[in-house]
Design an enzyme around this catalytic site. Structure first.
Site, PDB file in Angstrom:
ATOM      1  NE  ARG A 138      19.399 -21.666  43.464  1.00  0.00           N
ATOM      2  CZ  ARG A 138      18.437 -21.970  44.472  1.00  0.00           C
ATOM      3  NH1 ARG A 138      17.300 -20.991  44.832  1.00  0.00           N
ATOM      4  NH2 ARG A 138      18.780 -22.951  45.675  1.00  0.00           N
TER       5      ARG A 138
ATOM      6  CD  GLU B 265      20.614 -15.204  45.680  1.00  0.00           C
ATOM      7  OE1 GLU B 265      20.276 -15.921  46.639  1.00  0.00           O
ATOM      8  OE2 GLU B 265      19.563 -14.892  44.815  1.00  0.00           O
TER       9      GLU B 265
ATOM     10  CG  HIS C 223      17.213 -16.480  47.955  1.00  0.00           C
ATOM     11  ND1 HIS C 223      18.428 -17.182  47.110  1.00  0.00           N
ATOM     12  CD2 HIS C 223      16.374 -17.766  48.224  1.00  0.00           C
ATOM     13  CE1 HIS C 223      18.095 -18.394  46.709  1.00  0.00           C
ATOM     14  NE2 HIS C 223      17.000 -18.660  47.535  1.00  0.00           N
TER      15      HIS C 223
HETATM   16  C1  DGY Z   1      16.213 -23.554  48.153  1.00  0.00           C
HETATM   17  O1  DGY Z   1      15.477 -24.320  48.778  1.00  0.00           O
HETATM   18  O2  DGY Z   1      16.608 -23.993  47.047  1.00  0.00           O
HETATM   19  C2  DGY Z   1      15.735 -22.248  48.344  1.00  0.00           C
HETATM   20  O3  DGY Z   1      16.270 -21.366  47.409  1.00  0.00           O
HETATM   21  C3  DGY Z   1      16.457 -21.872  49.715  1.00  0.00           C
HETATM   22  O4  DGY Z   1      17.660 -22.177  50.025  1.00  0.00           O
END
Ligand code: DGY
Length: 320
Positions: A239, A268, A286
């Site tokens: 993240r 994002e 991402h």
């Molecule tokens: C998650 O599953 O947390 C990924 O970042 C995609 O959403």
């Protein structure tokens, strides 16, 4: 008996949508544009369940306005930092996620970013692509060798362990920091560090695999980057909130870090345009879990959780 009404907030895989339509009275966002907070609140009065992605935000302010009809949020993501779990629990709304099924795909992207950052993929691709490749010499485009180097992993959960497996294939020495030490079976020879102070000096490469929580927000800052060996490589597929982006940029500019590979950003979609000015940053939008097989598996896992809930059972991936 009436089927539960389910709102699917984004365009999931065809197989997942097909299954959802069989078992639920579905409202599907075929246009795939991200819903506003107002839409989320309004839809909660019309449905029994929502199947959202990490792009939909259930913060306290939104949660407090959700209609009592909504019983469950079955996320199509492993990360749940977009959900205020305490506020949702207070409202009596159950929350699930999709662990396990995206670990390999995400670790694959971490591997790609690590290799691409270390071997200067962005610069090399630009040279060839733009017809600017005019020379070759032994001192041309020299990068960092990954095989045999030390990889540090922060967060040795499922994705972290999948990344460790990838790294072992490259004969890397794996070090890790985790809330608690893993069993020898799960460690597979990785070296445990009980603090970041101990881990970071041993990281020629560092890859983040922990969730974003109030405790982990901004864990990678100027002081932490300075603890890594000079010219090390940083990778983030977890993240954006884990990183103080200005500090990462400064560390890349002053040569403390050799390069970075990033799939996640504080903002994002969009990312941080300052990174785009740096040739030693390899970036992706991402897409850690974005493979056809994993998208199907994520959709099915979210639906498994809903099926269990509406059958009066405890969903396997209950997080609130
Ligand atoms: C998650 O599953 O947390 C990924 O970042 C995609 O959403």
């Amino acid at each position: 008996m009436n089927k539960p009404v389910l709102w699917i907030t984004r365009r999931l895989s065809d197989a997942a949508l097909e299954r959802a339509q069989k078992d639920y009275d579905t409202i599907i966002n075929w246009h795939d544009d991200p819903p506003s907070q107002e839409q989320i609140i309004a839809m909660s009065a019309k449905v029994d369940a929502i199947l959202p992605c990490h792009s939909e935000i259930f913060d306290r302010q939104t949660t407090e306005q959700l209609n009592d009809r909504l019983k469950i949020i079955a996320n199509h993501s492993v990360g749940v930092d977009h959900c205020d779990l305490a506020a949702l629990a207070q409202k009596g709304i159950r929350v699930t996620n999709t662990p396990d099924v995206l670990s390999d795909a995400t670790a694959e992207i971490a591997l790609l970013l690590m290799l691409g950052a270390a071997r200067r993929a962005v610069e090399g691709d630009a040279l060839v692509r733009n017809g600017k490749w005019e020379t070759w010499s032994p001192s041309f485009m020299v990068g960092k060798q990954v095989s045999g180097a030390r990889l540090g992993i922060i967060g040795m959960g499922r994705v972290g362990r999948a990344m460790a497996r990838n790294a072992r294939g490259l004969n890397m020495e794996v070090h890790y920091f985790n809330r608690s030490r893993l069993s020898a079976e799960l460690e597979q020879g990785a070296i445990y560090h009980d603090t970041l102070d101990s881990l970071l000096p041993d990281c020629d490469f560092l890859s983040l695999h922990c969730p974003a929580t109030p405790e982990t927000t901004g864990i990678m800052n100027a002081a932490r980057f300075a603890q890594m060996p000079k010219q090390s490589v940083f990778v983030n597929t977890a993240r954006g909130a884990l990183v103080v982006e200005e500090d990462l940029i400064a560390s890349l500019q002053d040569g403390q870090l050799f390069a970075a590979g990033l799939d996640c950003f504080v903002n994002e979609p969009g990312g941080n345009p300052e990174f785009a000015k740096l040739p030693n940053v390899f970036m992706l939008p991402h897409i850690g879990s974005a493979t056809d097989r994993t998208r199907d598996a994520m959709g099915f896992r979210a639906l498994d959780n809903l099926d269990a809930f509406f059958a009066g059972k405890i969903p396997q991936d209950l997080v609130a």
